[in-house]
Scaffold this motif. Structure first.
Motif, short mmCIF file in Angstrom:
data_model
loop_
_atom_site.label_atom_id
_atom_site.label_comp_id
_atom_site.label_asym_id
_atom_site.label_seq_id
_atom_site.Cartn_x
_atom_site.Cartn_y
_atom_site.Cartn_z
N ALA A 139 55.79 52.07 18.99
CA ALA A 139 57.05 51.76 19.67
C ALA A 139 58.19 51.43 18.71
N LEU A 140 57.89 51.28 17.43
CA LEU A 140 58.94 50.95 16.46
C LEU A 140 59.95 52.08 16.33
N LYS A 141 61.15 51.73 15.90
CA LYS A 141 62.14 52.75 15.60
C LYS A 141 61.69 53.52 14.36
N SER A 185 59.69 60.63 12.85
CA SER A 185 60.80 60.84 13.79
C SER A 185 60.34 61.01 15.23
N THR A 186 59.04 61.25 15.43
CA THR A 186 58.50 61.42 16.78
C THR A 186 57.50 60.32 17.09
N ARG A 190 54.29 58.76 14.83
CA ARG A 190 54.09 57.32 14.59
C ARG A 190 52.73 56.86 15.12
N THR A 191 52.33 57.38 16.26
CA THR A 191 51.04 57.01 16.85
C THR A 191 49.89 57.44 15.95
#
Length: 233
Positions: A139-141, A185-186, A190-191
């Motif tokens: 959920a981080l930027k 960026s997606t 990140r996951t």
């Protein structure tokens, strides 16, 4: 009546000296305490951090054993300066590396770093890595996610216990920055990153070099696959 087995603790609380060593090493690794910095006296440092001098001495001894600080009479405690070999490596031009070459170098070096970290990581190294993982979520930027990704891999290189590998890792981070930025960026990127970092950490914490190497290889392969899938759309 039979006794009921009790599962073991997931994490044991680290000692004050381990926490201190982790705190100082992370500051040194991330530039909060740059090379050449002089630390306050033992008495003042212990007082300012509300810890015993015995715990502080134990932490400083670990940092000294890792060649991160030097303690000499009359000079006090100094963060170690970079060696001539490290400075020579840093002098390489970052823009001289092609992205494919940099990615290939990363595939060669980072799995070995993970394997060495699994062999050599101390409790303070594991604490640093765990703190980064605890702060990492999909959920981080993107900018914050990338920052934590860079810190995780940097701290892993420190855990490998070879300063030249740390310097080489820093260069690879610069050379592969466009790919890393794209990866974070997606939300999918990140996951996947957080999941693979946890797998790498688990192998390092278990001191399993083969599993750490495999997890890192899988992580890097997954990054390339995700980016290829994104760019082909």
């Amino acid at each position: 009546m039979q006794t009921t087995p009790v599962p073991p603790l997931a994490h044991r609380a680290p000692s004050i000296s381990v926490t201190l060593a982790a705190h100082f090493e992370r500051l040194i690794a991330t530039g909060g305490l740059p090379p050449g910095s002089r630390l306050p006296s033992e008495r003042d440092l212990a007082a300012s951090m509300s810890v015993s001098r015995a715990s502080l001495r134990e932490a400083m001894a670990e940092l000294e054993n890792k060649h991160l600080i030097e303690r000499t009479p009359g000079r006090g405690t100094i963060v170690v300066e970079a060696s001539a070999e490290e400075l020579e490596l840093r002098g390489l031009a970052a823009d001289s590396a092609e992205q494919d070459d940099a990615a290939e170098l990363r595939l060669v070096v980072e799995p070995s770093i993970a394997a060495l970290a699994a062999q050599r990581a101390t409790e303070s190294n594991l604490l640093q890595l765990r703190e980064v993982l605890d702060a990492s979520t999909p959920a981080l930027k993107p900018a914050r996610s990338l920052e934590l990704d860079l810190e995780f891999h940097l701290l892993l290189a420190h855990a490998a216990g070879n300063p030249l590998l740390v310097t080489l890792h820093g260069l690879m981070s610069e050379w592969t920055m466009p790919v890393r930025t794209h990866s974070h960026s997606t939300r999918a990127g990140r996951t996947h990153s957080v999941a693979w970092h946890r797998a790498i950490y688990d192998a390092v914490a278990a001191h399993n070099p083969d599993a750490a190497r495999t997890a890192m290889e899988s992580h890097l392969a997954d990054v390339r696959h995700l980016i290829a899938a994104e760019t082909s759309r």
